[in-house]
Scaffold this motif. Sequence first.
Motif, short mmCIF file in Angstrom:
data_model
loop_
_atom_site.label_atom_id
_atom_site.label_comp_id
_atom_site.label_asym_id
_atom_site.label_seq_id
_atom_site.Cartn_x
_atom_site.Cartn_y
_atom_site.Cartn_z
N LYS A 230 8.91 -5.10 13.48
CA LYS A 230 7.68 -5.54 12.83
C LYS A 230 7.48 -7.03 13.13
O LYS A 230 8.22 -7.63 13.91
N SER A 231 6.49 -7.66 12.51
CA SER A 231 6.07 -9.01 12.92
C SER A 231 7.22 -10.02 12.88
O SER A 231 7.42 -10.77 13.83
N ASP A 232 8.00 -10.05 11.80
CA ASP A 232 9.08 -11.03 11.70
C ASP A 232 10.13 -10.81 12.78
O ASP A 232 10.63 -11.78 13.39
N GLU A 233 10.48 -9.54 13.03
CA GLU A 233 11.49 -9.25 14.05
C GLU A 233 10.98 -9.60 15.44
O GLU A 233 11.74 -10.10 16.29
N LEU A 234 9.71 -9.35 15.68
CA LEU A 234 9.12 -9.72 16.97
C LEU A 234 9.23 -11.22 17.21
O LEU A 234 9.60 -11.67 18.30
N VAL A 235 8.92 -12.01 16.18
CA VAL A 235 9.00 -13.47 16.31
C VAL A 235 10.45 -13.91 16.53
O VAL A 235 10.73 -14.79 17.36
N ASP A 236 11.39 -13.31 15.81
CA ASP A 236 12.80 -13.65 16.01
C ASP A 236 13.22 -13.43 17.46
O ASP A 236 13.93 -14.27 18.05
N ILE A 237 12.79 -12.32 18.05
CA ILE A 237 13.14 -12.02 19.44
C ILE A 237 12.49 -13.02 20.39
O ILE A 237 13.11 -13.51 21.34
N ILE A 238 11.22 -13.36 20.13
CA ILE A 238 10.51 -14.34 20.97
C ILE A 238 11.26 -15.68 20.97
O ILE A 238 11.42 -16.32 22.02
N PHE A 239 11.74 -16.09 19.81
CA PHE A 239 12.39 -17.39 19.71
C PHE A 239 13.81 -17.40 20.28
O PHE A 239 14.46 -18.45 20.28
N GLU A 240 14.26 -16.28 20.80
CA GLU A 240 15.52 -16.24 21.53
C GLU A 240 15.32 -16.47 23.03
O GLU A 240 16.29 -16.67 23.77
N GLN A 241 14.06 -16.49 23.48
CA GLN A 241 13.78 -16.63 24.91
C GLN A 241 13.98 -18.07 25.36
O GLN A 241 13.71 -19.02 24.62
N LYS A 242 14.41 -18.23 26.60
CA LYS A 242 14.82 -19.56 27.09
C LYS A 242 13.66 -20.55 27.17
O LYS A 242 13.86 -21.76 27.05
N ASN A 243 12.45 -20.07 27.39
CA ASN A 243 11.30 -20.98 27.56
C ASN A 243 10.52 -21.23 26.27
O ASN A 243 9.48 -21.88 26.31
N VAL A 276 17.72 -28.39 17.57
CA VAL A 276 17.50 -28.58 16.12
C VAL A 276 16.84 -27.36 15.49
O VAL A 276 16.25 -27.45 14.41
N ASP A 277 16.96 -26.21 16.17
CA ASP A 277 16.51 -24.93 15.64
C ASP A 277 15.02 -24.93 15.32
O ASP A 277 14.59 -24.39 14.31
N PHE A 278 14.24 -25.59 16.20
CA PHE A 278 12.79 -25.57 16.14
C PHE A 278 12.22 -26.22 14.87
O PHE A 278 11.16 -25.83 14.37
N GLU A 279 12.93 -27.23 14.38
CA GLU A 279 12.44 -28.02 13.26
C GLU A 279 11.53 -29.13 13.79
O GLU A 279 11.93 -29.90 14.68
N PHE A 280 10.32 -29.22 13.27
CA PHE A 280 9.38 -30.24 13.74
C PHE A 280 9.83 -31.66 13.42
O PHE A 280 9.68 -32.57 14.23
N GLN A 281 10.36 -31.87 12.22
CA GLN A 281 10.63 -33.24 11.77
C GLN A 281 11.59 -34.00 12.69
O GLN A 281 11.26 -35.10 13.14
N PRO A 282 12.77 -33.46 13.01
CA PRO A 282 13.65 -34.21 13.92
C PRO A 282 13.07 -34.37 15.32
O PRO A 282 13.31 -35.39 15.98
N LEU A 283 12.29 -33.36 15.78
CA LEU A 283 11.66 -33.49 17.09
C LEU A 283 10.66 -34.63 17.10
O LEU A 283 10.66 -35.48 18.02
N LEU A 284 9.79 -34.69 16.09
CA LEU A 284 8.80 -35.76 16.02
C LEU A 284 9.48 -37.12 15.92
O LEU A 284 9.05 -38.09 16.55
N LEU A 285 10.52 -37.19 15.12
CA LEU A 285 11.25 -38.45 14.96
C LEU A 285 11.82 -38.92 16.30
O LEU A 285 11.69 -40.10 16.67
N LYS A 286 12.40 -38.00 17.05
CA LYS A 286 12.99 -38.36 18.35
C LYS A 286 11.91 -38.79 19.33
O LYS A 286 12.04 -39.83 20.00
#
Length: 469
Positions: A230-243, A276-286
């Motif tokens: 379902k939607s959550d599982e689909l997103v989890d799989i997408i976020f395992e992709q290298k790109n 950083v596991d796709f967290e916006f805050q540390p990315l923006l800070l960097k």
Amino acid sequence: MKNNTLWSLRLGFSNKENDQIAQKGITAFLEDSFTIPFDNTIPDFLSQGPRTAAQLKAQRLMFKNATAEEKKEARQKENQISEAMKQWWVDRMINSQYPLQEKMTLLLHNHFVATYQKVKVNYWVFQHNQILRKNAFGNFKTLTKAILKSNAMVRYLDNTDNKKGKINENLSRELLELFTLGIGNYTEEDIKNGAKGLAGLTLGDDGAVYKKPFEDNSVITYFGKTGVFKSDELVDIIFEQKNIPYRMTRKILEWFIYDDPKEELVRYYGDYFREVDFEFQPLLLKIFTEEFDKNTAGSKIKNPIEYSLQLLDELQVKNVRSNVIVNFIKQQSMDLFNQPNVKGWEGGKSWLTTQIYLQRATVADAYCQGKIFNKQKVEQDMQGKMEENRDRKNNKSKENAVALNWQKAKNKAIITELTDRLLFGVSPESQTDYETVIKYDFDPNSPNADQVVLRLFNTIIKEPEFQLI
């Protein structure tokens, strides 16, 4: 352009945060920006109109028996609410103590597009906007899951028509093509199978929900994994992709700093985004702290809201009529809640076509003359027509005044002061033009000194360089 001024514009919409960045330093300023609370207040203008799927259904039934005039009146009311929501957002951009939250929300608004023209329910568009704001400094994967389950998104991308035996691929396709991985990083089979996993995800009272009669619970293979997803599982799989990290990282670099970021920069920050596991805050800070130290001025064309709010701040215009700004940025092809298509505003050079450039020059004159951007007096004087007209005339002259902040000095010093905070560079030809406007014998204490400096300011803001940050 001074670096603190440059980054005040990049992290907000004007020079308003210049002093804070200078005093606190970029890191402390960002950390304070990240702590701004999320405001879940529902504006009063949304008290009318449907909020749930049941209310929308009831409204449709009512329309069946309504007259043409009643239908027209109802549509006008909804359009007025939509306009009020645009003004509400512009007011937030102007008045926020730390506008980075609104600027990030605007980026995400242009990434996860869901327009009022298609959704046609203002409350759902507002909910969608609030999901973006709530997650602006949060987690990209969490945000993606939440957006998929918003009424606005399932309606905008036709997932309301996606049912077992009658699959609609729109949401599944854009989830991969535009929202996460980008073209070339998935197959058509992934789109088809993803659509099966999203089948039955449709309108609910407080967000999209699966409805059993329309679900497709067949086993699918999605990016090499097999199961019932379902939607959550689909997103989890997408976020395992290298790109997965690179599309959003590129969007952030384009939105804040570079119209055309180098690929190695996208990869460098994208790899960190994954760390950083796709967290916006540390990315923006960097990104912001590292790019702050580089000479990057002039690498991005201002979008219409940046252009407009910077000028209003410089001219110290108070009680800004946000509806005028909404109309101006719409003319400049930046209609809030109504992007031209699912890809959103193109940005970059599209913000500076010949027509847009001419419009900016025209509005620059209007801003400097203070003609149209202050709230007019609403209450009418009841003591006679002549007194009413006299008061209106007097109020207009007072309210429309603009006040440019400048230090009393010789002509070249004034030119340097203004160009330091407005332009990233000044050519010898432009310097000559400026010295023609404000001559060597300029007297800063003369009665017309403010007007002379304002003419100089008006000349500078029409320069091509002023369109850049």
